[in-house]
Design a protein around this motif. Sequence first.
Motif, short mmCIF file in Angstrom:
data_model
loop_
_atom_site.label_atom_id
_atom_site.label_comp_id
_atom_site.label_asym_id
_atom_site.label_seq_id
_atom_site.Cartn_x
_atom_site.Cartn_y
_atom_site.Cartn_z
N ASP A 140 0.84 -1.20 0.00
CA ASP A 140 0.00 0.00 0.00
C ASP A 140 0.87 1.25 0.00
O ASP A 140 0.52 2.27 -0.58
N PHE A 141 1.99 1.15 0.72
CA PHE A 141 2.91 2.29 0.80
C PHE A 141 3.97 2.21 -0.29
O PHE A 141 4.24 3.18 -0.99
N ALA A 142 4.58 1.02 -0.42
CA ALA A 142 5.79 0.90 -1.24
C ALA A 142 5.51 1.13 -2.73
O ALA A 142 6.40 1.57 -3.46
N TRP B 37 8.04 6.32 1.35
CA TRP B 37 7.20 5.13 1.20
C TRP B 37 7.76 4.22 0.09
O TRP B 37 7.64 3.00 0.17
N HIS B 38 8.32 4.86 -0.92
CA HIS B 38 8.67 4.13 -2.14
C HIS B 38 9.99 3.39 -1.96
O HIS B 38 11.01 3.74 -2.55
N THR B 39 10.01 2.35 -1.12
CA THR B 39 11.26 1.63 -0.89
C THR B 39 11.02 0.13 -0.94
O THR B 39 9.96 -0.35 -0.53
N THR B 40 12.02 -0.59 -1.46
CA THR B 40 11.85 -2.04 -1.62
C THR B 40 12.05 -2.79 -0.31
O THR B 40 11.74 -3.98 -0.23
N ILE B 41 12.57 -2.12 0.71
CA ILE B 41 12.80 -2.84 1.98
C ILE B 41 11.49 -3.06 2.73
O ILE B 41 11.44 -3.86 3.67
N PHE B 42 10.42 -2.40 2.31
CA PHE B 42 9.20 -2.42 3.11
C PHE B 42 8.66 -3.82 3.44
O PHE B 42 8.33 -4.07 4.59
N PRO B 43 8.50 -4.73 2.46
CA PRO B 43 7.88 -6.01 2.85
C PRO B 43 8.61 -6.74 3.98
O PRO B 43 7.98 -7.03 5.01
N VAL C 292 2.51 9.41 8.43
CA VAL C 292 2.24 10.85 8.52
C VAL C 292 3.43 11.70 8.10
O VAL C 292 3.26 12.66 7.34
N THR C 293 4.65 11.36 8.53
CA THR C 293 5.77 12.25 8.17
C THR C 293 5.96 12.29 6.66
O THR C 293 6.28 13.33 6.09
N SER C 294 5.75 11.14 6.01
CA SER C 294 5.99 11.12 4.56
C SER C 294 4.96 11.98 3.85
O SER C 294 5.30 12.75 2.94
N GLY D 48 20.92 8.81 -3.56
CA GLY D 48 21.17 10.09 -4.18
C GLY D 48 19.92 10.83 -4.64
O GLY D 48 20.01 11.80 -5.38
N ASN D 49 18.74 10.39 -4.21
CA ASN D 49 17.51 11.08 -4.59
C ASN D 49 17.22 12.16 -3.55
O ASN D 49 16.98 11.86 -2.39
N PRO D 50 17.26 13.46 -3.95
CA PRO D 50 17.12 14.53 -2.96
C PRO D 50 15.80 14.47 -2.20
O PRO D 50 15.76 14.75 -0.99
N ALA D 51 14.71 14.11 -2.88
CA ALA D 51 13.41 14.05 -2.20
C ALA D 51 13.44 12.98 -1.11
O ALA D 51 12.94 13.18 0.00
N GLU D 52 14.05 11.85 -1.43
CA GLU D 52 14.15 10.74 -0.48
C GLU D 52 15.05 11.15 0.71
O GLU D 52 14.72 10.88 1.86
N GLN D 53 16.17 11.80 0.37
CA GLN D 53 17.09 12.23 1.43
C GLN D 53 16.40 13.20 2.37
O GLN D 53 16.49 13.09 3.59
N PHE D 54 15.65 14.12 1.78
CA PHE D 54 14.95 15.10 2.61
C PHE D 54 13.93 14.39 3.51
O PHE D 54 13.81 14.71 4.69
N ALA D 55 13.21 13.43 2.93
CA ALA D 55 12.16 12.75 3.70
C ALA D 55 12.74 12.13 4.97
O ALA D 55 12.12 12.18 6.03
#
Lengths: 478, 185
Positions: free
Chosen positions: A254-256, A263-269, A401-403, A335-342
């Motif tokens: 639902d998140f990944a 949210w968009h990470t492969t480690i989630f499951p 919520v933070t994401s 190296g994704n700035p949006a991800e780093q910021f999150a």
Amino acid sequence: MGILLTKEIDNTVHDPTRPHELITGGQTFTSVTDHICGIVERPGAPKAWWISIGITASLAAVMFAMIAYLIFTGVGVWGLNNPVGWGWAIVNFVFWVGIGHAGTLISAILFLLRQKWRTSINRFAEAMTIFAVICAGIFPGIHVGRVWVVWWLFPLPNYQAMWPNFRSPLLWDVFAVGTYATVSLLFWYTGMVPDLATLRDRATSKVRKIAYGFFALGWRGSNRHWHRYEKAYLLLAGLATPLVLSVHSVVSFDFATAQVPGWHTTIFPPYFVAGAIFSGFAMVMTCLIPARRVFNLQNFITLYHLETMAKIILATGTMVGYAYATEFFIAWYGGNPAEQFAFVNRAFGPYAWAYWTMVSCNVISPQFFWFKKIRTNPWSLLVITIFVNIGMWFERFVITVTSLSRDFLPSSWGYYQPTIVDILTFVGSFGLFFTLVLLFVRFLPMIAMAEVKTVMPQQHWENKTARPVGDYHGTNPE
Amino acid sequence: MANDNDTTTGRELYGYLAEFSVPGDLLDAAEKVRDAGYENWDCHTPFPLHGLDHAMGVKGTKLPLIVLVGGLAGLTLAGLMQWWMNAVDYPFMISGKPYFGVPAAVPVMFELTVLLSALTTFFGMWGLNKLPQHHHPLFNSTRFKRATADRFFISIEARDPRFHLEKTRELLESLNPDALETVED
């Protein structure tokens, strides 16, 4: 119940020359039956039970009142805003589904791994699974807004001639949680039938005879039945094993599968599954430690059982901590700035208080379980497992919520705060959960008697002709 | 209620019921009953007793095969359902995804495989065991109530071709049971 106090027996040290004593206090088949059945056969519930269920049922009533208010008014009564469209309802859903996982892990995976200690706690943990899934199912159900069309979630023919979108993980979730609830219920009930037959055969009142007799299905302990029963139990365990790993994996989809940073990470499951088992075991301990004291079950749920569960909490808690670290590493390394910021925002942004609550409860508190003294003391176990429960709720809050509150577009950032309706609905879900637990311990056998008897040494050696049979290679444990 | 060996009540004889207090004795006894060639007989235990299947000569069950069929049905149903609903009957484009693609169909295929397998296991097992059953002659015995608690029983049915009022009784007596009684229906 005749027993007023049971001494704690330390069976955590295992002498390899003797079979390990999983059930202490020199129990016999008769004493096991008498003790476990005695709990539910006792005439009139104790005062403490009435007081407890009074409180929990009132809380559950508050929850249903809040749900009614929500349905009559709309989801605006919650603290949801733009951009945070998923608030406490989704956090609570993920939290409660996670709690359920320990039951299936104990009943299915530990069964396949031949962990005999599971027999003392599997019934209770499976019951908790079902109650937790009931609590979990409520939240997405009321979150859809127009509750009266919630049946659109299912592929049922309707007047608009439309079908659900099977390419959406939200629909996978419907199937995953639905299957999980069904299979858990079948597993729990199947395991309970022989014990219900025991209660039927001991029943003295007509009501009990009919009620237990109905659900015991005419079970008569026939070995030809046991043969198929055990095969069915093995099959259900084999089916539930991939299922339990899949449920929280699908929840994590639902998140990944979304594009929101964080949210968009492969480690989630795997990370969600480890967290689910972690939180589930914590909740099992939180419920079992008072229960074993109140019902004098120290000889059945021994210190060894508690210590083993503490070790599982330590292992899964460390995995969860490792997953937190990996998320940060990948955010930096990717190296994704949006991800780093999150991720920087999670730890140091407006929700830093929630993040560090989560880290303290989930990563630091279980590390105390490296010490045997803490692992074998019911009080310290109770305190730490409550912290783990709190921490795992915060984990889901932090992820959800933070994401959402800080996504790609700074102009649409927002801060989410729950309303009193959010809070009372969540607190009320605990009321529902504990009401169901209290009803369970009052009317159903909370320890799987038939299974406990199979791990008692008598079943292997006690024999008039002293012929050694079974696993103990002829050693007489007495 | 059946008294010891009292078959004069006019009710039909169901068979003999022998009681043991120790699992090891039941295993020994079961082997002897098996070797005597009986077919319509059973052991009753409060828990699944390790080694009793062998001692009784219980044959394997076909339950796993039935479950396999159930599981395959779930898999096929899930695949066809998703394909027909999203690609045939009500196709709509979303996010540029194909109407039907196997990867997106896998989770529901998995879930329905497990669901139908579990339902088949549950109903198949009770069906093969011919349960639920409202009444059984053995429930007429008061002693038999402990078969679900702490006693171990052997029952030999009167309809067994080898059943003989005297000889079967002698066989059971030679097994040294704690109690032996006739059960009527």
